[in-house]
Design a protein around this motif. Structure first.
Motif, PDB file in Angstrom:
ATOM      1  N   GLU A 576      99.974  53.568  33.839  1.00 41.66           N
ATOM      2  CA  GLU A 576      99.622  52.630  34.906  1.00 41.66           C
ATOM      3  C   GLU A 576      99.452  53.314  36.265  1.00 41.66           C
ATOM      4  OE1 GLU A 576     101.806  48.612  33.145  1.00 41.66           O
ATOM      5  OE2 GLU A 576     102.789  49.791  34.712  1.00 41.66           O
ATOM      6  N   SER A 719     105.143  39.304  31.193  1.00 38.71           N
ATOM      7  CA  SER A 719     104.525  40.628  31.264  1.00 38.71           C
ATOM      8  C   SER A 719     104.427  41.073  32.715  1.00 38.71           C
ATOM      9  CB  SER A 719     103.134  40.620  30.619  1.00 38.71           C
ATOM     10  OG  SER A 719     102.245  39.798  31.365  1.00 38.71           O
ATOM     11  N   GLN A 721     102.446  44.280  34.976  1.00 36.84           N
ATOM     12  CA  GLN A 721     101.569  45.437  34.981  1.00 36.84           C
ATOM     13  C   GLN A 721     101.433  45.956  36.416  1.00 36.84           C
ATOM     14  OE1 GLN A 721      97.577  44.788  33.587  1.00 36.84           O
ATOM     15  NE2 GLN A 721      97.038  46.959  33.643  1.00 36.84           N
ATOM     16  N   THR A 723      99.318  47.557  38.975  1.00 37.94           N
ATOM     17  CA  THR A 723      97.877  47.801  39.173  1.00 37.94           C
ATOM     18  C   THR A 723      97.601  48.724  40.351  1.00 37.94           C
ATOM     19  OG1 THR A 723      97.716  45.783  40.513  1.00 37.94           O
ATOM     20  CG2 THR A 723      97.247  45.589  38.154  1.00 37.94           C
ATOM     21  N   GLU A 733     100.738  42.785  38.667  1.00 37.31           N
ATOM     22  CA  GLU A 733     100.225  41.563  38.038  1.00 37.31           C
ATOM     23  C   GLU A 733     101.332  41.049  37.110  1.00 37.31           C
ATOM     24  OE1 GLU A 733      97.533  40.013  38.707  1.00 37.31           O
ATOM     25  OE2 GLU A 733      96.538  41.526  39.964  1.00 37.31           O
TER      26      GLU A 733
END
Length: 829
Positions: A576, A719, A721, A723, A733
């Motif tokens: 990531e 979840s 993430q 970014t 996110e």
């Protein structure tokens, strides 16, 4: 018939070559002599093709890597250092680029002869200061050498304490500017410009400890002038001078405001702001008083090797170790005593008082009655450590008194008075006392040294400490090796001290007997003090910090990177875009920034790390049953740990091994952000730290001290993430079907950071003592964190305003100066 006595002119009555020179030529000759001296002491770096790259300079470069990399890649200033101590404000490592001035333009052009130009600034300012105080050119040279070549100055240059050195070189200019504003006929605009420029450059060098220490003699002089003005009913004149000084100070502060605004913002969060665990404000007294000067060790001011010189077995002072003494010169003592006894200079007691007070401050824990009181009650006294550094001010101030003594004795000789001889003998007698102490009154044994040796010998030989053989071994080593070596060093320097004193006295008697001209004798004394100081300075000027002039700091850092560091660097990145962290236990993790050059480290090198992060290191890092706290490792995203040898700890797998050690992979490391199953709300932060130190499950539970607005629920569909991940911006996110609590593996630090969830402000909750936590409602969200320090954006504009004001004052002051010159030539008296 009485004979008429004929008057016979002696050498001292005739103007010699020096006295026939114009004042301008005398000044040029004196400055020329001063300006060549750095080339004798720093031959290797000025004309030898080498450069000083001390430990601190290399550590700084390693720690600044993430900031420099971001600036080169994105052409913007990074405000958060991601690579040391799990993240910290960038200004604790490297300040953002400053508006152009002499320090970052002209001085940079002369880096190839560092530190010659810096010494020119130092010597020039000191020389001007003494001239403005009414000293002769040659006595001003003497004082400039004492102030410039005090042994501590070459020591800090060799160690790479560049900010400390650069702050110091402008100190004489501050005094000069003060005198120009308050005591000279120079037009006030130009005088104000000189003071403002000196203060600006000093503040931009950024070493608050040097600034704070030298405020003592400056404020003492200001108070003296105020009292004097009151007594003489000249308060209006004093207030006028104060106005000019204040205006200059405002300009300097505007130009350097970014540096000190950021420091003020950070101070309460740093180790210098105190500890929540210990419930203290400022540094702890034990830590602050480390490196206190010993009472007897003050002898090193005049007999440098009386306590064994620099670190090693020879040094036997009370400090853990030392890089050398604060030597001020043999002849400095000779004239200092005379100045103290006989000089009638109005500022004598200001400088002596400041020097004596700071000498007492340098004793730290060895004079607790005074220093504990100052530490507990005097403003900002508890923000600084290493009390021996106060001796910078002591040597400076005593050097000023020595110049006053030199001036007085020259006046006496020129006026053919005899009083100077008695004063000289008193001063020589003081010198004899110091020689006697160096020969007969020193123990040459470090406190607790025998006990420490006994423990080491017993451990090595696997015998009890009270074994008679251990005591015999210690006795033989101390009496046959250590003490004789230390005695030889002290007695050799005592003899050396006596020789310089004797030569100096001999020169004065030769002048008095008209065997040599007064100016020639003064020149010889200046040469003697230069030779004396350079000889001693050379002992402590670290050759280990010398490297080839073509080697830059980046190359020096890379030469120290280990294979273990390179393995982690190659494997630490996440898909990531962010990087896991490492814990370099194979070295000194919290005293070494070199690993942080290669990968984000939970360690580093800093004298002012975040206070609560230091608490975490002290209380929780190594509190687990296996000697390491896996919960803390997980929450700080520590994926790799280096060790010197094989380690068998559950959850850590050996993934790389070399002769330097091993790399262990943490199998349970957490991602950059995660949701916890439960949150415990505790009473205070120390209680949070106690829970964290118990090797907790960081993925399952978090600890905070404020109530949540909504109960959290488990969510198997959530979840997160990452970014965007950078020093100034982090974007996540997030998706939740139920309300939850998210922990971010980034260090909590409120100033400058703003956080929004879907564009709406969201609270950042201090979690697990050092991390950031967020209440996340059900739904899809974008969490953005942005670091925009107010001190940076506003500070730029204030610095520009100050710079334009400084230029305007300077141009106007120079214009008025030349107008006056033209008027004087057009209308001579």
């Amino acid at each position: 018939m009485a004979r008429k006595k004929s008057k016979k002119k002696t050498h001292s009555e005739k103007p010699d070559f020096w006295e026939r020179l114009t004042p301008r030529k005398q000044h040029l000759a004196c400055l020329g002599f001063l300006f060549i001296l750095p080339f004798f002491l720093f031959t290797a770096s000025t004309i030898g093709g080498q450069q000083y790259m001390g430990h601190d300079a290399i550590q700084w470069r390693a720690g600044a890597e993430s900031l420099m990399e971001h600036r080169e890649t994105f052409d913007e200033v990074a405000h958060w250092a991601t690579n040391m101590f799990s993240g910290m404000p960038a200004t604790t490592i490297s300040h953002p680029p400053q508006i152009p001035n002499l320090d970052n333009t002209l001085l940079k052009l002369f880096d190839f002869i560092y530190p010659a130009v810096e010494f020119w600034i130092l010597f020039g300012g000191a020389y001007l200061m003494f001239i403005l105080m009414g000293a002769r050119p040659l006595t001003s040279v003497f004082g400039a050498i004492v102030i410039g070549f005090s042994t501590y100055i070459p020591i800090i240059i060799g160690a790479g304490h560049n900010a400390k050195f650069l702050s110091y070189i402008y100190i004489p200019w501050l005094f000069s500017g003060y005198f120009l504003v308050t005591r000279s006929q120079l037009n006030r605009w130009l005088a104000m410009f000189i003071f403002a420029l000196a203060l600006t450059l000093h503040l931009r060098a950024y070493h608050p400890q040097v600034t704070y220490f030298f405020l003592f003699p400056l404020l003492a002089m200001f108070i003296f002038d105020m009292v004097k003005a009151y007594k003489e009913e000249k308060l209006n004149k004093f207030l006028n001078h104060t106005g000019w000084l204040s205006a200059a100070a405002v300009i300097a502060i505007l130009i350097s405001v970014q540096l000190y605004w950021s420091t003020a913002e950070y101070s309460s969060y740093s180790t210098r702001g105190g500890s929540e665990v210990a419930q203290t404000e400022g540094l702890s007294q034990d830590y602050a008083f480390a490196w206190s000067q010993g009472v007897g060790e003050l002898l090193t001011l005049v007999i440098p090797n009386s306590y064994g010189g620099a670190s090693g077995d020879a040094y036997w002072g009370p400090k853990s170790f030392t890089s050398g003494p604060h030597y001020m010169g043999a002849l400095t003592l000779l004239f200092f005593v005379i100045g103290l006894l006989k000089s009638r200079h109005r500022l004598k007691w200001i400088f002596f008082g400041s020097g004596f007070a700071t000498m007492l401050f340098s004793l730290g824990e060895n004079l607790t009655a005074l220093n504990s009181t100052m530490f507990n009650y005097f403003p900002l006294f508890d923000k600084f450590r290493a009390p021996e550094m106060w001796l910078m001010v002591t040597v400076f101030c005593f050097g000023v008194v020595a110049v006053m003594g030199f001036e007085w004795i020259v006046d006496q000789i020129k006026q053919k008075k005899k009083e100077w001889k008695k004063s000289l003998m008193i001063s020589a007698g003081v010198g004899l006392i110091f020689i006697f102490i160096g020969f007969q009154m020193l123990s040459f044994e470090k406190p607790g040294e025998r006990q420490q040796m006994a423990q080491q010998i017993a451990q090595q030989n696997e015998v009890p400490v009270d074994d008679p053989r251990v005591a015999q071994t210690v006795e033989r080593y101390v009496n046959n090796e250590l003490v004789p070596e230390r005695q030889d060093m002290a007695r050799s320097d005592s003899i050396r001290f006596g020789i310089y004193i004797t030569i100096g006295i001999g020169v004065l008697f030769l002048i008095s007997a008209a065997k040599i001209p007064v100016s020639a004798g003064m020149g010889i004394i200046c040469l003697l003090i230069a030779v004396d100081m350079i000889q001693v300075d050379n002992r402590y000027l670290s050759e280990q910090s010398l490297v080839d002039g073509n080697v830059d700091r980046e190359q020096a850092v890379e030469s120290q990177i280990t294979e273990l560091d390179r393995f982690i660097e190659e494997n630490v990145s996440h898909d990531e875009g962010w990087k896991y962290r490492g814990l370099p236990l194979a070295g000194s993790p919290f005293q070494d920034a070199i690993p942080a050059y290669s990968y984000p480290s939970v360690g580093g090198y800093s004298g002012a790390k975040l206070g609560y992060y230091q608490d975490l290191i002290d209380e929780a890092f190594f509190s687990g049953p296996s000697g390491i706290n896996i919960g803390v490792m997980n929450m700080l995203n520590i994926k790799y740990i280096t060790a010197r040898g094989a380690v068998n700890i559950p959850g850590l797998e050996n993934v790389h091994q070399t002769q330097e050690g091993v790399v262990l992979e943490n199998q349970s490391v957490l991602p950059k952000a995660w949701f916890v199953d439960s949150v415990d709300v505790l009473e205070n932060q120390p209680e949070v730290l106690r829970q964290v130190s118990q090797d907790f499950d960081a993925q399952a539970k978090a600890f905070i001290t404020q109530e949540l607005s909504t109960p959290i629920q488990s969510d198997g569909e959530s979840s997160i993430q990452v970014t965007e991940y950078g020093p100034n911006n982090i974007t996540l996110e997030i998706s939740r079907t139920e309300p939850g609590f998210m922990v971010l593996g980034e260090i909590w630090y409120p100033p400058g950071w703003s956080s929004t969830l879907n564009g709406e402000k969201i609270d950042v909750i201090r979690t697990n003592y050092v991390l950031r936590g967020f209440e996340i409602p059900a739904g899809d969200h974008e969490l953005q964190m942005t670091l925009q320090p107010v001190w940076y954006s506003t500070g730029i504009w204030l610095a520009r305003i100050g710079t334009f004001a400084l230029l305007g004052v300077g141009i106007w002051g120079i214009t008025l100066y030349y107008r006056k010159e033209e008027d004087d030539q057009t209308h001579p008296e």
